[in-house]
Every structure is written in C-alpha cells, then in structure tokens.
Design a protein around this motif. Structure first.
Motif, short mmCIF file in Angstrom:
data_model
loop_
_atom_site.label_atom_id
_atom_site.label_comp_id
_atom_site.label_asym_id
_atom_site.label_seq_id
_atom_site.Cartn_x
_atom_site.Cartn_y
_atom_site.Cartn_z
N TYR A 112 0.93 -1.15 -0.20
CA TYR A 112 0.13 -0.17 0.17
C TYR A 112 0.92 1.35 -0.07
N ARG A 113 2.00 1.00 0.65
CA ARG A 113 2.93 2.22 0.55
C ARG A 113 3.31 2.34 -0.85
N THR A 114 3.68 1.40 -1.45
CA THR A 114 4.24 1.40 -2.85
C THR A 114 2.99 1.80 -3.72
N ALA A 115 1.89 1.70 -3.47
CA ALA A 115 0.55 2.26 -4.16
C ALA A 115 0.52 3.65 -4.22
N LYS A 116 0.88 4.29 -2.88
CA LYS A 116 0.68 5.53 -2.86
C LYS A 116 1.86 6.28 -3.58
N GLY A 117 2.93 5.94 -3.48
CA GLY A 117 3.88 6.49 -4.44
C GLY A 117 3.79 6.43 -5.80
N GLU A 118 3.13 5.21 -6.39
CA GLU A 118 2.66 5.40 -7.80
C GLU A 118 1.62 6.12 -8.13
N LEU A 119 0.56 6.44 -7.10
CA LEU A 119 -0.51 7.18 -7.27
C LEU A 119 -0.07 8.70 -7.19
N ARG A 120 0.94 9.01 -6.17
CA ARG A 120 1.37 10.23 -6.46
C ARG A 120 1.97 10.69 -8.07
N SER A 121 2.89 9.69 -8.38
CA SER A 121 3.39 10.15 -9.81
C SER A 121 2.05 10.18 -10.83
N LEU A 122 1.10 9.16 -10.59
CA LEU A 122 0.12 9.28 -11.57
C LEU A 122 -0.79 10.73 -11.62
N LYS A 123 -0.95 10.93 -10.35
CA LYS A 123 -1.54 12.45 -10.39
C LYS A 123 -0.65 13.50 -10.73
N ILE A 124 0.38 13.35 -10.44
CA ILE A 124 1.27 14.55 -11.10
C ILE A 124 1.45 14.72 -12.54
N HIS A 125 1.56 13.63 -13.22
CA HIS A 125 1.66 13.56 -14.68
C HIS A 125 0.09 13.78 -15.26
N TYR A 126 -0.79 13.32 -14.67
CA TYR A 126 -2.16 13.78 -15.42
C TYR A 126 -2.27 15.33 -15.20
N LEU A 127 -1.81 15.77 -13.92
CA LEU A 127 -2.04 17.50 -13.95
C LEU A 127 -1.13 17.89 -15.04
#
Length: 718
Positions: free
Chosen positions: A651-666
């Motif tokens: 779940y910690r790994t998932a949070k890191g990947e989610l952060r990257s996902l949101k940043i690139h989306y923005l």
C-alpha cells in the motif's frame, strides 16, 4: 465441456518451462527464464517465461499467454486438445466430452492427422505381420535395426498394391478426402480413380516435435527378381500438405529434442537410417534433413534447443558439397558450427554400427573441426593449399562464410583463427572481410526490398479482392448498382492517406472538457466512467493488440496495475478509490484499469491467470505488466548489493505510484489549459483559463511536496 477443476488441475500440474523448452532453448534469468521467441525472428532474447505465474511473454512481438495458449499456438490445436495433450503428458485424467462443432479448417487438419496416424499403424502392421512385409523386415534386420528400434520409430511397409491403404481406410471409415489431403493417395488424370501414393516401399513415419505423424518417407525395395527398379526414385517423401512442410521438418526431432538440450549440441546427419542407428547406439542428440537441402527454417528449429551444431554428412562428394552449402546458412543463424568427415566409404549409419557409441565419441572428439580449420584441411587433403590461386580462393570462401556471422566478436575470433592457420596478416583479412560484409549487406537490402515489393503487391491484391467481395455482397443483397458503386467508393477511401482513422486517435482532453477537482483526488464514479468507456468501445471498428514498438509506457501506471493484479480485490478497491481511468495516459493501460474496476464491482475473479485466458489485448498487457520489462532485474540488484523488497509494503508502494500518476495527469491537463489560454479570444475567457491554470498548479505542488500519508489514506480508513 471439461470441468473447470480438471482444467485447473492440468494447468497447475503442467510445467510451462518444460513445455516451452520443447520449442525454445531457455536460460535462467532471475526468477524466470528467457530465450529467443518462437513466434518471430530475433537475434537477442526478448521471450520470458515465469514458472511461478505459469505464463510467457515476448517483449518483441507481444505474444503472451499461459501453458494452454502456448501449446495451441505451437502445435496448431484447439483449447480442448491442448488440455488433453497436456493432461496425457503430465498424467492428469481428462474425461471425454462431446466435442462442439468446429470450423472447417480445424476439422480438415484433424482429419489429416487422423489419416496419417491410421496409415502409420497400417504400414507398421504390414511390416510386422504380413508375408509381403518380410522382405522389408529382413532388409532392416540386415542393416542392424533391432525390433525395439523398429517399433519405437513405427517403421512400416507399403504393399505392392494400388489399393492396399485405400481399402483398409474404407473399412475403418477414414474419409478419402483426408487421405488425399495427407498425401497418402493420388488420383488418376481423369480424377475418377484413386490409388496409393506409396507402393512396395519401406516406410519411415515423420513426426513433429509433439510426436504426431505429419508425413512419410518411403524407400524403394528390390522386386521379385532381386533387382531395384530402374528410373524409380530411391526415396520419395510426402508431398506438401497442411501439416507437412519439408523445409521445416527434421527427422527424429521428437525423440532428440531433450537429448539436444542435455548435451547442448545437435548432430545433423543426412538420412533416416543414420538417425536410427545412432539413436540405437545411445547417441540420441541426432536429427536428419531427410534427404533435402538444409534450410533456414530447419536451422531456426535447431537453434531453439542449442547454439552448437555438428554436421556429419556422407564422405562422398555429394555429401561434402551438401555440408559446405549448409555451413553458411548455419553461420547466418548464429550457430556455432563444427564439421566431421568420416573415413572414406563410411556414413554415420555404417560407422556407428562398427565403432559403437564409445568409438564414435572418441573419433568425434579427435576429428571434429570448426569450419575454418575444416576448409583449410580439405584444401590440404586435395593438394590445393600450396597453390597460390587455390589458397586465395579458399581464403575468400572462408571470409565469405565469416561475413554471414551476425556477432562481431565471433567474426573477429574466426579471423584470428584464419590468420594463424593461413599465415596471413589480420589487417589484410579484415579489409577483405569488410568488402564481403558490404557485399552481403547489399544483398540483404536487395532481398529485403524485393520482399517488400512482393508483400505490397500481395497486400494490394488482397485488399482489392476484399473490397470487391464487399461490393459483391451488397449487390447480392438486392441493392441497385448505384448503391453498390457508392459502397465501393466508400471502401476505397478507407485508407490512411488523410491521417489515421478516428478510432486510432487518443484525444483524452478535448477542449472544454475540464475535469472537476474530484477527478484529481480519485473520487470519480467508476461505474459511470466504465459505462462510457464500454459505450465507446462498442463504436470501435477495429480491435488490435497493444503495440510493443512504441515509446516506453509510464512505469507508475504499470506499477499500479501490477499491484492490482497481484493483490487482487483489496488492492483494486484501494487504488480504485483514489483515481479513475482518466488519470491513465496509456490507452491500453486505461482499458485494463477500467476492466479491473468493472470486475471488482461485479464480484468477478481477478488474477493474472484469469486475464491470461481472456481475449486480446488482455494477455499481452498483463504479460508485459507482470514481467515488467523496464524494471531493474533482481539479479542486477543483487550484484549491486541492494536489498530486494519490491512490495514489502504494497500500500505504501501504491501511494508512491498514485502520486506519480496524479502529477503526470495534472501536467497533461496544464498543457491543455495553456493551449486553451493561448487561443482564447476574449479577456473573460483568458481569465477563466488562467484561474484554472493556477488551481492545477496549486494541486500539482501539493502532490509534489506533501507526505504520502497526508495525500492518501490508509486502506483501513477507507
């Protein structure tokens, strides 16, 4: 239908590494295996097998699947037959079932296989049990063939009759069409009467790698007067059929493949009896070209099992010439080639029977030579090496062969070897090699362009025929000629001259489609988004596999999907609550994400194995994600002294990947808004776009600077 629990039992019991190894030479790589892909031509291995997950994946051509799909593709069998074949191999009882109606091509191929298997039993029984077969049996025994070898390889006898096999097949209710398609019978010129293709011949069944009979070779026998008929071919083979292509056939491969892997070497001989005698003497890593010239296709098959090739052809001039012609092809395939010349008057069959296994192996170790040494020795034996002209020609021939080798280091090694043996400077040899390489490159390019022109002509003819067929269908359905002409015009305009068609475009952020704040934070309605996605898919007219030759896909998107596949429903729930499909840049990954969310809401199972049995493009996508082509391998991490703990806290790994996902989306949204701002005509519009740009910048900074635990909740808090 075969029960699901039986399918799972077969799948869990079948060793995918063992099955794939029948066709591919695999090398261990980390927790899996790699090798050259059997589905396309490549020089560097991009084909991966995971024994833990029970799947395979090629990053070169995109082929992927599980043990069932591999057998289906390699052996050309149905899903049910793949299950049965693997069940039989790994001792799992698969109950009989009432087979569903199958397509005509499949039924025809299975009919051919059935006819060939029947013919093999018929010929074998004629050899072992009929009075007429005693002549052939005596011939085999005189040649040193033991009864066990005769039975193991299914040797047989075709009676000296025009209707022996035909009548036996009729009694067994074998369809005559299958006999004809299998090359077992022929028709008279007027087409009214059929007759056996093989008559009064010793029969050698030819098996594919899976052990199925695909054809026969027949050797002529002496007549009643003890003389061999004149003007009759000594050997005849099955003609080209839907299951037999002589350029891809290697006699004995079904029995030799595992021994080839075991010894890391294949011995290539000319004839059937060469293989049989050597196998009988316990030298089993041997196959034959069955009297045909060695082909590139045959060498590719051998390369699946080993990189080392020993060629032993007959000592006569014809045999030596055939061996010389095969050397360049083998070198071009990247094989390490050695050659062995037997004593004058010997062939592998006679030599092994005299010398037995130990004598043969000792002779092989003492006299097998690399192709450079072999060529020079051959010139010396012919008293030509000391003649300057002949020496120059021999060296030129050797350099021409070296130029075919794809690996530069291997070429340099052979040049050094040639320099030592010929007492010539390496500089002159390298200069001449460069000339040969340029000549070879021109030949390759010329052939490539010729192939392209041929492919283009075939494609244009195929498209023209398809277009005409569509028009004909319209005409037959009752439309008038004007309507048909309109349809034809419509078809002809479906080209890419004016750019890609609509369904190839990926306009994820159309003008004015400004996402609400919730879409960054992942509180979107997944059911609605999936439904809109499904509706869009219904309107597509083309369904294709994902492309594996495009730019590298986003690693963070791949990481999220990998977590969802490995940790299943709980992880799908967590990641799905924090983002939606619009956040995914890659269209194929977006498709998979939407499908995972849909399966979660429907309560359907989620796993790697489930997706490997789905329709395309899911197996290819999941294979790519699971093998994670672009991540650092475990072996490399070990060498670097790094601790391997990829998902110690998933779940910690998932949070890191989610952060990257949101940043690139923005970032993508910001680019779109900047474009809108630059084209806005009124000050009011510019102000609106500017406010949205500021909001996006604020959100991006928030995702970039805040702690992960502040950005995303823990799973127990959802």
């Amino acid at each position: 239908m075969i029960p699901d629990h039986i399918k799972e039992q077969v799948k869990s019991t079948a060793d995918i590494v063992e099955v794939v190894s029948d066709h591919v030479k695999l090398k261990r790589s980390g927790n899996g295996f790699t090798g050259l892909c059997p589905f396309h031509n490549e020089k560097s291995p991009s084909f991966h097998v995971s024994p833990h997950l029970g799947i395979y994946k090629c990053f070169g051509c995109g082929e992927s699947g599980d043990v069932f799909s591999f057998v289906m593709k390699m052996d050309g069998v149905s899903f049910i037959d793949a299950i049965r074949q693997l069940g039989q191999r790994f001792d799992v009882d698969v109950p009989e079932e009432e087979r569903p109606e199958q397509d005509e091509q499949y039924k025809l191929k299975e009919g051919i296989f059935h006819a060939l298997a029947f013919a093999g039993k018929y010929f074998h029984n004629q050899l072992m049990k009929s009075p007429q077969g005693q002549q052939a049996l005596s011939y085999l025994e005189e040649r040193g063939m033991l009864r066990g070898t005769i039975r193991s390889y299914g040797l047989g006898y075709a009676p000296d009759r025009f209707d022996g096999l035909i009548n036996a097949a009729k009694e067994a209710s074998i369809n005559e069409e299958y006999l004809h398609e299998a090359g077992l019978i022929k028709y008279s010129r007027n087409g009214e009467s059929a007759f056996d293709a093989f008559r009064h011949r010793l029969m050698f069944p030819i098996f594919n790698a899976a052990g199925r009979v695909i054809g026969f070779g027949g050797r002529v026998l002496a007549g009643a007067d003890g003389k061999t008929p004149k003007n009759v071919a000594k050997y005849i083979n099955t003609s080209q059929t839907k299951v037999y292509n002589k350029s891809e056939v290697l006699y004995g491969i079904h029995a030799a493949k595992n021994e080839i892997r075991k010894h890391s070497e294949v011995i290539l001989v000319e004839g059937y009896t060469d293989v049989l005698s050597m196998h009988q003497a316990e030298v089993k890593n041997v196959v034959a070209t069955s009297g045909t010239a060695l082909t590139t296709e045959q060498l590719k098959i051998l390369h699946r099992y080993t990189e080392n090739l020993l060629m032993i052809y007959d000592a006569d001039q014809a045999g030596q010439n055939a061996m010389s012609r095969g050397v360049e092809l083998a070198l071009s395939e990247g094989l390490n080639v050695r050659l062995l010349k037997l004593p004058e008057g010997e062939d592998p069959d006679s030599f092994i029977q005299k010398q037995k296994k130990q004598g043969f192996l000792e002779f092989k170790d003492a006299h097998a030579l690399d192709f450079v040494s072999f060529s020079i020795k051959k010139a010396r034996d012919a008293k030509q090496w000391e003649d300057p002209i002949h020496k120059k020609n021999t060296v030129a021939t050797i350099l021409s062969s070296i130029a075919r080798i794809p690996d530069e280091i291997t070429r340099e090694t052979y040049i050094q070897r040639l320099s030592e043996l010929a007492n010539l400077g390496t500089r002159a040899l390298f200069e001449e090699l460069n000339v040969q390489l340029m000549s070879h490159a021109r030949d390759v390019e010329r052939n490539r362009k010729a192939d392209q022109r041929t492919d283009l002509r075939n494609y244009q003819q195929s498209q023209s025929q398809k277009d005409q067929n569509k028009v004909d269908v319209k005409k037959e359905s009752g439309q008038n000629s004007r309507s048909a002409k309109s349809d034809e015009s419509e078809i002809s305009t479906q080209s890419f001259q004016d750019g890609p068609p609509e369904y190839f475009k990926d306009d994820a952020y159309p003008s004015g489609n400004w996402p609400e704040d919730d879409s960054f934070r992942g509180n979107g309605n997944h059911d609605d988004s999936f439904q809109s996605f499904q509706n869009a898919k219904k309107n597509e007219t083309v369904k294709s596999k994902p492309s594996f030759d495009t730019k590298k896909r986003p690693a963070y998107e791949r990481g999220l999907l990998r977590l969802m596949l490995h940790h299943m429903h709980p992880m799908v729930e967590y990641i799905g609550s924090q983002c939606n499909e619009e956040h995914f840049e890659d269209a194929d990954y977006r498709l998979l994400f939407a499908d995972l969310i849909h399966r979660y809401h429907e309560g359907d199972p989620i796993s790697v194995s489930v997706y490997m049995e789905r329709e395309e493009p899911y197996p290819a996508l999941v294979g790519e994600i699971v093998f994670d082509r672009y991540s650092t391998s475990d072996r490399v991490k070990e060498k670097l002294g790094k601790k391997i703990d990829r998902d110690g806290n998933p779940y910690r790994t998932a949070k890191g990947e989610l952060r990257s996902l949101k940043i690139h989306y923005l970032d993508r949204v910001k680019t779109q808004l900047q474009n809108e701002y630059s084209t806005a005509k009124s000050q009011k519009d510019k102000k609106d776009w500017q406010e949205k740009l500021l909001e996006v910048s604020r959100l991006r900074l928030q995702f970039e600077t805040q702690n992960l635990d502040d950005l995303f909740p823990n799973p127990e808090d959802i």
